[in-house]
Motif scaffolding. Structure first.
Motif, PDB file in Angstrom:
ATOM      1  N   TYR A  30     -19.151  55.445  62.646  1.00  0.00           N
ATOM      2  CA  TYR A  30     -20.320  54.572  62.540  1.00  0.00           C
ATOM      3  C   TYR A  30     -21.581  55.414  62.301  1.00  0.00           C
ATOM      4  O   TYR A  30     -22.415  55.078  61.454  1.00  0.00           O
ATOM      5  N   GLU A  31     -21.689  56.495  63.048  1.00  0.00           N
ATOM      6  CA  GLU A  31     -22.865  57.372  62.914  1.00  0.00           C
ATOM      7  C   GLU A  31     -22.968  57.931  61.494  1.00  0.00           C
ATOM      8  O   GLU A  31     -24.061  58.024  60.932  1.00  0.00           O
ATOM      9  N   SER A  32     -21.835  58.295  60.915  1.00  0.00           N
ATOM     10  CA  SER A  32     -21.844  58.939  59.605  1.00  0.00           C
ATOM     11  C   SER A  32     -22.279  57.995  58.495  1.00  0.00           C
ATOM     12  O   SER A  32     -22.600  58.449  57.384  1.00  0.00           O
ATOM     13  N   ALA A  33     -22.319  56.697  58.789  1.00  0.00           N
ATOM     14  CA  ALA A  33     -22.726  55.727  57.773  1.00  0.00           C
ATOM     15  C   ALA A  33     -24.215  55.433  57.790  1.00  0.00           C
ATOM     16  O   ALA A  33     -24.766  54.951  56.795  1.00  0.00           O
ATOM     17  N   LEU A  34     -24.884  55.730  58.889  1.00  0.00           N
ATOM     18  CA  LEU A  34     -26.302  55.385  59.032  1.00  0.00           C
ATOM     19  C   LEU A  34     -27.163  56.547  58.546  1.00  0.00           C
ATOM     20  O   LEU A  34     -27.830  57.231  59.320  1.00  0.00           O
ATOM     21  N   ILE A  35     -27.152  56.747  57.237  1.00  0.00           N
ATOM     22  CA  ILE A  35     -27.739  57.964  56.667  1.00  0.00           C
ATOM     23  C   ILE A  35     -28.979  57.691  55.824  1.00  0.00           C
ATOM     24  O   ILE A  35     -29.553  58.624  55.258  1.00  0.00           O
ATOM     25  N   ASP A  36     -29.391  56.435  55.736  1.00  0.00           N
ATOM     26  CA  ASP A  36     -30.507  56.090  54.854  1.00  0.00           C
ATOM     27  C   ASP A  36     -31.439  55.136  55.587  1.00  0.00           C
ATOM     28  O   ASP A  36     -30.963  54.182  56.223  1.00  0.00           O
ATOM     29  N   PRO A  37     -32.747  55.346  55.540  1.00  0.00           N
ATOM     30  CA  PRO A  37     -33.681  54.481  56.265  1.00  0.00           C
ATOM     31  C   PRO A  37     -33.684  53.045  55.767  1.00  0.00           C
ATOM     32  O   PRO A  37     -34.184  52.149  56.469  1.00  0.00           O
ATOM     33  N   ARG A  38     -33.107  52.814  54.599  1.00  0.00           N
ATOM     34  CA  ARG A  38     -33.043  51.445  54.075  1.00  0.00           C
ATOM     35  C   ARG A  38     -31.896  50.643  54.671  1.00  0.00           C
ATOM     36  O   ARG A  38     -31.792  49.433  54.451  1.00  0.00           O
ATOM     37  N   ILE A  39     -31.038  51.298  55.455  1.00  0.00           N
ATOM     38  CA  ILE A  39     -29.935  50.606  56.121  1.00  0.00           C
ATOM     39  C   ILE A  39     -30.473  49.913  57.371  1.00  0.00           C
ATOM     40  O   ILE A  39     -30.964  50.563  58.290  1.00  0.00           O
ATOM     41  N   VAL A  40     -30.398  48.579  57.393  1.00  0.00           N
ATOM     42  CA  VAL A  40     -30.958  47.798  58.496  1.00  0.00           C
ATOM     43  C   VAL A  40     -29.891  47.229  59.418  1.00  0.00           C
ATOM     44  O   VAL A  40     -30.211  46.654  60.460  1.00  0.00           O
ATOM     45  N   GLY A  41     -28.611  47.390  59.045  1.00  0.00           N
ATOM     46  CA  GLY A  41     -27.576  46.806  59.869  1.00  0.00           C
ATOM     47  C   GLY A  41     -26.249  47.520  59.787  1.00  0.00           C
ATOM     48  O   GLY A  41     -25.895  48.116  58.759  1.00  0.00           O
TER      49      GLY A  41
END
Length: 308
Positions: free
Chosen positions: A104-115
């Motif tokens: 899960y952590e490895s997917a949250l790599i861009d500030p445009r990801i809100v969910g």
């Protein structure tokens, strides 16, 4: 009763109200398996499940999650500027807790990801997983999608789902108690379900106060048990008209506050023996909406069965 000016509570409107603009889901294949394939719950998976575990629209799992996310953003960034990372294929809570956290952590790599949007089974959300998902809520919104497919216990057995309705109710109660958003998936035209069963799906969803639903028609794909049954004439798909009628009835009995995340989906591009009767999902969606307009009906028209 809440009555919308539109036919139903559309996801596009919900996202625009919540995030101020269009939001795009980014399907990710993180290489998870399923307890219904490993032997823990069963072998072979659900009778309709293809080899990708519903991950046919994503990259192959050998591609790193980071590269998948970047690739999907590149694909969709002309259509949207905010994204949900959607862990789609197979059961995305079926692994040791440390592995889940790292993926899960490895997917949250861009500030445009809100969910963070995680698809799983009702029997694969123990409290330790719920606590992990809840820990991400200080950074992004967290959606949990549960494959339910039917609330008819006999249909669940025929599907070889490996869980009953009790696990669905239990998982939704615990997820909602933790403050997570819950979306239920349903196949509304499985031949052993009646239109009364479909109405009951809507009623149970409303009673549980879920946040959203995803509907789609039955697909029959090569290399599945369902394909074998279809070729032997042991099961016959319902008609497109049946699907449209069931979709409308489902909406009429559904709490109008519940968001429709999907009304119709595309079947796999390869190996499909039966899927959407040869029509595009947009065409079928237009048929549903057209018939609703003709009848003057809408989501929640018959939502008068609860003592709220």
């Amino acid at each position: 009763m809440v009555i919308f000016l539109d036919l139903y509570n559309r996801l596009s409107d919900y996202f625009k109200n919540r995030y101020g603009e269009r939001v795009q889901r980014l399907p990710i294949n993180a290489g998870f398996s399923c307890p219904n394939k490993t032997g823990e719950k069963g072998k072979g998976g659900c009778i309709y499940c293809d080899l990708t575990g519903s991950g046919f629209s994503s990259f192959k799992p050998k591609v790193s999650i980071k590269d998948q996310v970047n690739g999907m953003i590149e694909r969709y960034q002309l259509k949207a500027n905010k994204f949900l990372v959607y862990f789609q294929a197979n059961t995305n809570t079926y692994a040791p807790i440390d592995e889940l956290k790292n993926k899960y952590e490895s997917a949250l790599i861009d500030p445009r990801i809100v969910g963070l949007d995680v698809s799983t089974r009702p029997d694969c959300v123990p409290d330790v997983v719920i606590n992990l998902l809840n820990n991400f809520r200080d950074r992004v919104d967290v959606y949990v999608e549960l494959g339910v497919e039917s609330t008819n216990v006999n249909t669940l057995k025929l599907m070889n789902r490996g869980h009953s309705l009790a696990e669905v109710i239990d998982s939704v109660i615990r997820l909602k108690k933790a403050g997570l958003e819950v979306i239920l998936h349903y196949i509304i035209d499985f031949p052993t379900d009646t239109i009364e069963d479909v109405i009951e799906m809507a009623k149970i969803s409303s009673v549980l106060k879920i946040d959203g639903v995803k509907l789609h028609s039955l697909y029959i794909v090569e290399n599945t048990k369902l394909a074998e049954m279809y070729k032997k004439n042991e099961i016959s798909p319902l008609s497109l008209d049946d699907f449209i009628e069931r979709a409308i009835n489902f909406l009429e009995y559904l709490d109008p506050k519940i968001v429709i995340h999907r009304m119709v989906a595309d079947p796999p591009k390869e190996g499909t023996l039966h899927g959407n009767w040869g029509f595009s999902k947009i065409k079928i969606l237009n048929m549903i909406e057209g018939r609703m307009k003709e009848r003057g009906t809408f989501q929640g028209k018959y939502f008068d069965y609860l003592n709220n």
